[in-house]
Design an enzyme around this catalytic site. Sequence first.
Site, PDB file in Angstrom:
ATOM      1  NE  ARG A  30      -7.890  -1.410   6.459  1.00  0.00           N
ATOM      2  CZ  ARG A  30      -8.997  -0.345   6.274  1.00  0.00           C
ATOM      3  NH1 ARG A  30      -9.599   0.224   7.972  1.00  0.00           N
ATOM      4  NH2 ARG A  30     -10.028  -0.315   5.034  1.00  0.00           N
TER       5      ARG A  30
ATOM      6  CE  LYS B   4     -12.637   3.137  10.108  1.00  0.00           C
ATOM      7  NZ  LYS B   4     -12.448   3.699   9.332  1.00  0.00           N
TER       8      LYS B   4
ATOM      9  CE  LYS C  88      -6.095   0.091   3.178  1.00  0.00           C
ATOM     10  NZ  LYS C  88      -6.038  -0.610   2.340  1.00  0.00           N
TER      11      LYS C  88
ATOM     12  CG  ASP D 101      -9.552  -5.942  -1.622  1.00  0.00           C
ATOM     13  OD1 ASP D 101      -8.715  -4.829  -1.806  1.00  0.00           O
ATOM     14  OD2 ASP D 101     -10.307  -6.029  -1.904  1.00  0.00           O
TER      15      ASP D 101
ATOM     16  CB  THR E 238      -1.040   0.231   1.179  1.00  0.00           C
ATOM     17  OG1 THR E 238      -1.977   1.417   1.414  1.00  0.00           O
ATOM     18  CG2 THR E 238      -0.475  -0.043   2.342  1.00  0.00           C
TER      19      THR E 238
ATOM     20  CG  ASP F 103     -15.191   5.415   8.193  1.00  0.00           C
ATOM     21  OD1 ASP F 103     -15.670   3.805   8.003  1.00  0.00           O
ATOM     22  OD2 ASP F 103     -14.382   5.711   8.313  1.00  0.00           O
TER      23      ASP F 103
HETATM   24  P1  IMP Z   1      -9.203  -0.391   0.038  1.00  0.00           P
HETATM   25  O1  IMP Z   1      -9.696  -1.252   0.617  1.00  0.00           O
HETATM   26  O2  IMP Z   1      -8.792   0.582   0.691  1.00  0.00           O
HETATM   27  O3  IMP Z   1      -9.544  -0.745  -1.626  1.00  0.00           O
HETATM   28  O4  IMP Z   1     -10.791   0.261   0.478  1.00  0.00           O
HETATM   29  C1  IMP Z   1     -12.075   0.002  -0.663  1.00  0.00           C
HETATM   30  C2  IMP Z   1     -13.204   0.841  -0.645  1.00  0.00           C
HETATM   31  O5  IMP Z   1     -13.855   0.124   0.296  1.00  0.00           O
HETATM   32  C3  IMP Z   1     -13.035   2.139  -0.125  1.00  0.00           C
HETATM   33  O6  IMP Z   1     -12.486   3.188  -0.851  1.00  0.00           O
HETATM   34  C4  IMP Z   1     -13.749   2.642   0.598  1.00  0.00           C
HETATM   35  O7  IMP Z   1     -14.807   3.230  -0.195  1.00  0.00           O
HETATM   36  C5  IMP Z   1     -14.454   1.224   1.383  1.00  0.00           C
HETATM   37  N1  IMP Z   1     -13.413   0.804   2.650  1.00  0.00           N
HETATM   38  C6  IMP Z   1     -13.228   0.197   3.206  1.00  0.00           C
HETATM   39  N2  IMP Z   1     -12.621  -0.161   4.667  1.00  0.00           N
HETATM   40  C7  IMP Z   1     -13.024   1.201   4.989  1.00  0.00           C
HETATM   41  C8  IMP Z   1     -13.616   1.558   6.037  1.00  0.00           C
HETATM   42  O8  IMP Z   1     -13.216   1.726   6.705  1.00  0.00           O
HETATM   43  N3  IMP Z   1     -14.202   2.570   5.894  1.00  0.00           N
HETATM   44  C9  IMP Z   1     -15.031   2.914   4.948  1.00  0.00           C
HETATM   45  N4  IMP Z   1     -14.552   2.812   3.758  1.00  0.00           N
HETATM   46  C10 IMP Z   1     -14.030   2.148   3.634  1.00  0.00           C
END
Ligand code: IMP
Length: 204
Positions: free
Chosen positions: A188, A182, A13, A71, A8, A160
């Site tokens: 996560r 959170k 993150k 992911d 990443t 969120d």
């Molecule tokens: P990625 O895993 O960073 O690719 O996240 C994928 C997508 O899922 C993000 O762009 C958000 O739209 C949604 N998402 C993932 N984790 C969260 C979170 O903790 N809060 C809100 N949206 C989330």
Amino acid sequence: MKTIVLATNNQHKAQEISTALEFPGWEFKTLRELGIHSDPAETADTFEGNARIKAQAARAASGGMAALADDSGLEVDALGGAPGVLSARYASTDGQDADDAANNAKLLRELADVPDDQRTARFVCTLVFIDEDGTESVARGTIEGRIGHEEHGSEGFGYDPLFWPDVFDGTCTLAQVPQERKNEVSHRGNALRALREQLEKKAR
Ligand code: IMP
């Protein structure tokens, strides 16, 4: 010192991961910090599949270092699990990530006629860790909740402001609590705690 490449470039993150997985002798570095480029297409139809694609690509690009990828996304029951692996691209018209406001607006439109008791949803996070010797550890975390009718709060990111976690009993959205709170309840955070347990067992 063992260096683990984080698949990443998201500093936020990276910080959360290195704090949750603090082991003596381990250091986490993002792709950018290592001067490595890796941006594979996320073509799998599961979170685990996409995390594996990112971990394997980062491991290959780093010349065989241990790698960790995550992911994540939102599954809404009334939408058959959508947006799911397409969470970041939900409102997109060109296949690229859409912005949070557009994704949230689309989610509210899709749920316009869905009553409160059917607005159940969960965030899911899957982590894939591939060690230097190629062995894999997979951990998954979730947080259950409901999708509201308008945005509340300005902390966090993504969906969120629309997500009311069951664990907060209808008192606030995930965007109305500080990051540390959170992390204690999030998908996560839960996935990281599960992975930590696995890695500690493996080290014994
Ligand atoms: P990625 O895993 O960073 O690719 O996240 C994928 C997508 O899922 C993000 O762009 C958000 O739209 C949604 N998402 C993932 N984790 C969260 C979170 O903790 N809060 C809100 N949206 C989330």
